[in-house]
Design a protein around this motif. Structure first.
Motif, PDB file in Angstrom:
ATOM      1  N   LYS A  80     -42.071 -57.642  59.761  1.00 31.14           N
ATOM      2  CA  LYS A  80     -42.582 -58.677  58.867  1.00 31.14           C
ATOM      3  C   LYS A  80     -41.744 -59.940  59.027  1.00 31.14           C
ATOM      4  O   LYS A  80     -40.503 -59.878  58.968  1.00 31.14           O
ATOM      5  CB  LYS A  80     -42.534 -58.211  57.408  1.00 31.14           C
ATOM      6  CG  LYS A  80     -43.565 -57.154  57.065  1.00 31.14           C
ATOM      7  CD  LYS A  80     -43.586 -56.888  55.566  1.00 31.14           C
ATOM      8  CE  LYS A  80     -44.703 -55.935  55.198  1.00 31.14           C
ATOM      9  NZ  LYS A  80     -44.794 -55.749  53.721  1.00 31.14           N
ATOM     10  N   ASP A  95     -44.280 -52.160  57.485  1.00 34.87           N
ATOM     11  CA  ASP A  95     -43.267 -52.195  58.547  1.00 34.87           C
ATOM     12  C   ASP A  95     -42.403 -50.938  58.596  1.00 34.87           C
ATOM     13  O   ASP A  95     -41.460 -50.863  59.390  1.00 34.87           O
ATOM     14  CB  ASP A  95     -42.375 -53.429  58.394  1.00 34.87           C
ATOM     15  CG  ASP A  95     -41.704 -53.528  57.031  1.00 34.87           C
ATOM     16  OD1 ASP A  95     -42.176 -52.860  56.083  1.00 34.87           O
ATOM     17  OD2 ASP A  95     -40.716 -54.273  56.901  1.00 34.87           O
ATOM     18  N   SER A 148     -37.493 -57.121  57.536  1.00 37.88           N
ATOM     19  CA  SER A 148     -36.870 -56.660  56.299  1.00 37.88           C
ATOM     20  C   SER A 148     -35.627 -55.840  56.601  1.00 37.88           C
ATOM     21  O   SER A 148     -35.666 -54.936  57.448  1.00 37.88           O
ATOM     22  CB  SER A 148     -37.847 -55.795  55.506  1.00 37.88           C
ATOM     23  OG  SER A 148     -37.170 -55.085  54.471  1.00 37.88           O
ATOM     24  N   PRO A 202     -46.796 -45.260  56.181  1.00 38.88           N
ATOM     25  CA  PRO A 202     -45.894 -45.979  55.263  1.00 38.88           C
ATOM     26  C   PRO A 202     -45.913 -45.308  53.887  1.00 38.88           C
ATOM     27  O   PRO A 202     -46.778 -44.475  53.604  1.00 38.88           O
ATOM     28  CB  PRO A 202     -46.496 -47.384  55.204  1.00 38.88           C
ATOM     29  CG  PRO A 202     -47.392 -47.483  56.397  1.00 38.88           C
ATOM     30  CD  PRO A 202     -47.906 -46.086  56.631  1.00 38.88           C
ATOM     31  N   THR A 203     -44.979 -45.673  53.040  1.00 43.47           N
ATOM     32  CA  THR A 203     -44.961 -45.147  51.672  1.00 43.47           C
ATOM     33  C   THR A 203     -46.299 -45.459  51.003  1.00 43.47           C
ATOM     34  O   THR A 203     -46.739 -46.620  51.003  1.00 43.47           O
ATOM     35  CB  THR A 203     -43.807 -45.771  50.879  1.00 43.47           C
ATOM     36  OG1 THR A 203     -42.580 -45.501  51.562  1.00 43.47           O
ATOM     37  CG2 THR A 203     -43.734 -45.193  49.483  1.00 43.47           C
ATOM     38  N   TYR A 246     -34.679 -53.510  55.038  1.00 41.42           N
ATOM     39  CA  TYR A 246     -34.985 -52.133  54.635  1.00 41.42           C
ATOM     40  C   TYR A 246     -35.858 -51.406  55.654  1.00 41.42           C
ATOM     41  O   TYR A 246     -36.348 -50.309  55.377  1.00 41.42           O
ATOM     42  CB  TYR A 246     -35.619 -52.138  53.244  1.00 41.42           C
ATOM     43  CG  TYR A 246     -34.633 -52.590  52.195  1.00 41.42           C
ATOM     44  CD1 TYR A 246     -33.825 -51.669  51.537  1.00 41.42           C
ATOM     45  CD2 TYR A 246     -34.464 -53.936  51.901  1.00 41.42           C
ATOM     46  CE1 TYR A 246     -32.881 -52.081  50.610  1.00 41.42           C
ATOM     47  CE2 TYR A 246     -33.523 -54.357  50.974  1.00 41.42           C
ATOM     48  CZ  TYR A 246     -32.732 -53.430  50.338  1.00 41.42           C
ATOM     49  OH  TYR A 246     -31.788 -53.841  49.424  1.00 41.42           O
ATOM     50  N   SER A 247     -36.046 -52.006  56.814  1.00 43.18           N
ATOM     51  CA  SER A 247     -36.752 -51.372  57.932  1.00 43.18           C
ATOM     52  C   SER A 247     -35.707 -51.011  58.986  1.00 43.18           C
ATOM     53  O   SER A 247     -35.372 -51.821  59.852  1.00 43.18           O
ATOM     54  CB  SER A 247     -37.806 -52.324  58.505  1.00 43.18           C
ATOM     55  OG  SER A 247     -38.451 -51.761  59.618  1.00 43.18           O
ATOM     56  N   ASP A 255     -34.851 -57.961  44.594  1.00 40.15           N
ATOM     57  CA  ASP A 255     -36.272 -57.674  44.389  1.00 40.15           C
ATOM     58  C   ASP A 255     -36.893 -58.642  43.389  1.00 40.15           C
ATOM     59  O   ASP A 255     -37.949 -59.225  43.642  1.00 40.15           O
ATOM     60  CB  ASP A 255     -36.449 -56.234  43.898  1.00 40.15           C
ATOM     61  CG  ASP A 255     -36.284 -55.219  45.006  1.00 40.15           C
ATOM     62  OD1 ASP A 255     -36.922 -55.382  46.061  1.00 40.15           O
ATOM     63  OD2 ASP A 255     -35.518 -54.257  44.828  1.00 40.15           O
ATOM     64  N   TRP A 304     -47.985 -48.860  48.520  1.00 34.80           N
ATOM     65  CA  TRP A 304     -47.286 -50.129  48.666  1.00 34.80           C
ATOM     66  C   TRP A 304     -47.698 -50.826  49.966  1.00 34.80           C
ATOM     67  O   TRP A 304     -48.280 -50.202  50.855  1.00 34.80           O
ATOM     68  CB  TRP A 304     -45.767 -49.922  48.662  1.00 34.80           C
ATOM     69  CG  TRP A 304     -45.249 -49.390  47.364  1.00 34.80           C
ATOM     70  CD1 TRP A 304     -44.880 -48.117  47.079  1.00 34.80           C
ATOM     71  CD2 TRP A 304     -45.061 -50.141  46.150  1.00 34.80           C
ATOM     72  NE1 TRP A 304     -44.456 -48.004  45.777  1.00 34.80           N
ATOM     73  CE2 TRP A 304     -44.564 -49.234  45.181  1.00 34.80           C
ATOM     74  CE3 TRP A 304     -45.262 -51.470  45.797  1.00 34.80           C
ATOM     75  CZ2 TRP A 304     -44.265 -49.621  43.877  1.00 34.80           C
ATOM     76  CZ3 TRP A 304     -44.966 -51.855  44.493  1.00 34.80           C
ATOM     77  CH2 TRP A 304     -44.478 -50.941  43.554  1.00 34.80           C
ATOM     78  N   ASP A 305     -47.350 -52.117  50.091  1.00 37.56           N
ATOM     79  CA  ASP A 305     -47.696 -52.877  51.302  1.00 37.56           C
ATOM     80  C   ASP A 305     -46.536 -52.860  52.299  1.00 37.56           C
ATOM     81  O   ASP A 305     -46.283 -53.841  52.985  1.00 37.56           O
ATOM     82  CB  ASP A 305     -48.076 -54.323  50.945  1.00 37.56           C
ATOM     83  CG  ASP A 305     -46.926 -55.086  50.311  1.00 37.56           C
ATOM     84  OD1 ASP A 305     -45.934 -54.444  49.898  1.00 37.56           O
ATOM     85  OD2 ASP A 305     -47.024 -56.330  50.229  1.00 37.56           O
ATOM     86  N   TRP A 306     -45.859 -51.728  52.381  1.00 30.99           N
ATOM     87  CA  TRP A 306     -44.694 -51.607  53.261  1.00 30.99           C
ATOM     88  C   TRP A 306     -45.147 -51.195  54.667  1.00 30.99           C
ATOM     89  O   TRP A 306     -44.801 -50.122  55.172  1.00 30.99           O
ATOM     90  CB  TRP A 306     -43.705 -50.587  52.695  1.00 30.99           C
ATOM     91  CG  TRP A 306     -43.199 -50.929  51.319  1.00 30.99           C
ATOM     92  CD1 TRP A 306     -43.337 -52.114  50.656  1.00 30.99           C
ATOM     93  CD2 TRP A 306     -42.481 -50.069  50.440  1.00 30.99           C
ATOM     94  NE1 TRP A 306     -42.753 -52.051  49.412  1.00 30.99           N
ATOM     95  CE2 TRP A 306     -42.220 -50.796  49.254  1.00 30.99           C
ATOM     96  CE3 TRP A 306     -42.042 -48.747  50.525  1.00 30.99           C
ATOM     97  CZ2 TRP A 306     -41.525 -50.256  48.176  1.00 30.99           C
ATOM     98  CZ3 TRP A 306     -41.352 -48.201  49.450  1.00 30.99           C
ATOM     99  CH2 TRP A 306     -41.092 -48.948  48.304  1.00 30.99           C
TER     100      TRP A 306
END
Length: 423
Positions: free
Chosen positions: A58, A138, A63, A130-131, A65-66, A261, A134-136
């Protein structure tokens, strides 16, 4: 599980390495350690330090967190030796360092995808997923039913403690990972050294044998509603009653007025808390909980920091820096304000405007604090009942002496707060 001794009255400080300095490196962040020591913080939380995935990335830089490699360091920030130097210099200043750990998911191109595809969760089609909800897009989820997943993650978390001498972890979306795994992590890490563990989650069972602290999301959400006129102070009674009666006595609850966040996705601390901001900051230090400062708050951070690209904090002098120093000094000078289970329980002092004004005492054998917070846009002349509040005090910030007698009125301006220290 035992809290490390150094967490007794600790204050956390979150560092987004990418945005913390113009250079965005560990080496540059290390130069700021004397300033953070002078501010009074104790535990430095570094957002994820690992290489970032490129597949389905992204934005420009992706991120944090990726995670592409749990054993690697993001070259954007420097080298592992730079990280070790940061940790060593923080320790030399009497501070501690915890890493942000992402156990729930990895980047699509994490090294594990090729080596251990069976360690990943799958959707109904049999594809990596992805989880959910959510729009995660990546990231893809790991599968903790697999013994290999659990063993790998335990070993790599141990490795960072041994290799870089870090002092614990802030665990991302901790509730998405089985609690029994976190309990195994805590046992293994404590066998190396006393660690501090913070869960980004709000669940009391995480405190049984895994985490020292959990997020007080509901505390922040309550203050947000109060600040925007959608709720009264009675909603805070719900949180503090829940905290006292339904949670373990030694559970540290992270009270925050900003974090990455909230700042990135919902609004700045000014947008979120409005005129109630300063009182909310004060309450996070004076009320029950373990307080967090998000980097830049002491400079009056008034913008939403970009999440997927460089967007350095604009550092400037701001009154909040002095406010944080005074609140931290007050907190460390009075044992009643220590973190759970060492500090004193908040005891409500009834007043004549309880839908708008919060008043309470925290006291132990060594100290007494009487605090009042006006969470409304009107001046309030307050009268109190019961026996806890009368006494001889010093103003907690100015030192000016004041006696509050039984039946005496105290006036607070809109959104004003006062803290009195027993003499």
């Amino acid at each position: 599980m035992q809290h490390p001794d150094w967490s007794k009255n600790a204050v956390l400080y979150q560092i987004n390495t990418r945005q913390f300095t113009p250079e965005g490196t560990f080496a540059a962040a290390a130069e700021e350690l004397p300033r953070l020591k002078e501010l009074g913080v104790d535990i430095l939380w570094l957002m994820p330090i690992h290489p970032i995935g490129e597949k389905n990335r992204k934005g420009e830089l992706g991120s944090p967190y990726s995670i592409k490699d749990y054993y690697g360091v993001n070259p954007e920030f420097g080298t592992i030796d730079d990280l070790k130097t940061f940790v060593r210099r923080a320790h030399d200043q009497g501070m501690y360092v915890i890493l942000d750990w992402v156990a729930n998911h990895t980047a699509w191109d994490n090294v594990l995808v090729e080596e251990h595809a069976d360690w990943y969760a799958r959707d109904y089609k049999g594809d990596f997923r992805p989880t959910p909800w959510w729009d995660w897009s990546d990231i893809i989820d790991l599968n903790y039913r697999e013994e290999g997943t659990r063993n790998y993650m335990l070993e790599v978390m141990e490795w960072w403690v041994r290799e870089c001498d870090i002092d614990g972890y802030r665990c991302d979306v901790a509730g998405y990972v089985p609690t029994v795994f976190w309990e195994a992590v805590r046992e293994r890490l404590d066998a190396i050294k006393p660690v501090f563990m913070l869960a980004e989650w709000e669940a009391r069972d995480l405190h049984n044998a895994a985490f020292d602290a959990t997020y007080a999301w509901s505390w922040h959400e309550t203050l947000h509603r109060i600040a925007h006129g959608k709720d009264g102070v009675g909603a805070l009674f719900v949180f503090y009653s829940w905290n006292e009666r339904a949670w373990p006595a030694d559970a540290m609850r992270l009270t925050f007025t900003d974090n990455h966040d909230k700042n990135a996705w919902e609004g700045t601390m000014y947008e979120m808390l409005g005129d109630a901001l300063e009182a909310s900051i004060a309450l996070s230090f004076i009320g029950e909980g373990i307080p967090l400062i998000h980097n830049g708050q002491e400079a009056g951070l008034d913008k939403r920091l970009a999440f997927f690209r460089r967007d350095p904090i604009e550092w400037k002098e701001h009154p909040f820096a002095g406010l944080f120093r005074k609140l931290i000094k007050l907190r460390k000078a009075h044992t009643a304000l220590a973190n759970a289970p060492y500090g004193a329980t908040m005891i409500r002092v009834p007043n004549n405007y309880e839908s708008e004004v919060l008043s309470f005492v925290r006291q132990d054998d060594a100290s007494k604090i009487f605090a009042i917070f006006n969470f409304c846009a009107e001046t309030r002349v307050l009268r109190f009942s019961e026996r806890l509040y009368p006494g001889k005090y010093a103003d907690g910030l100015t030192g000016n002496e004041q006696e509050i007698s039984e039946g005496e009125e105290v006036s607070l301006q809109p959104w004003e707060w006062r803290v009195f220290v027993g003499r």
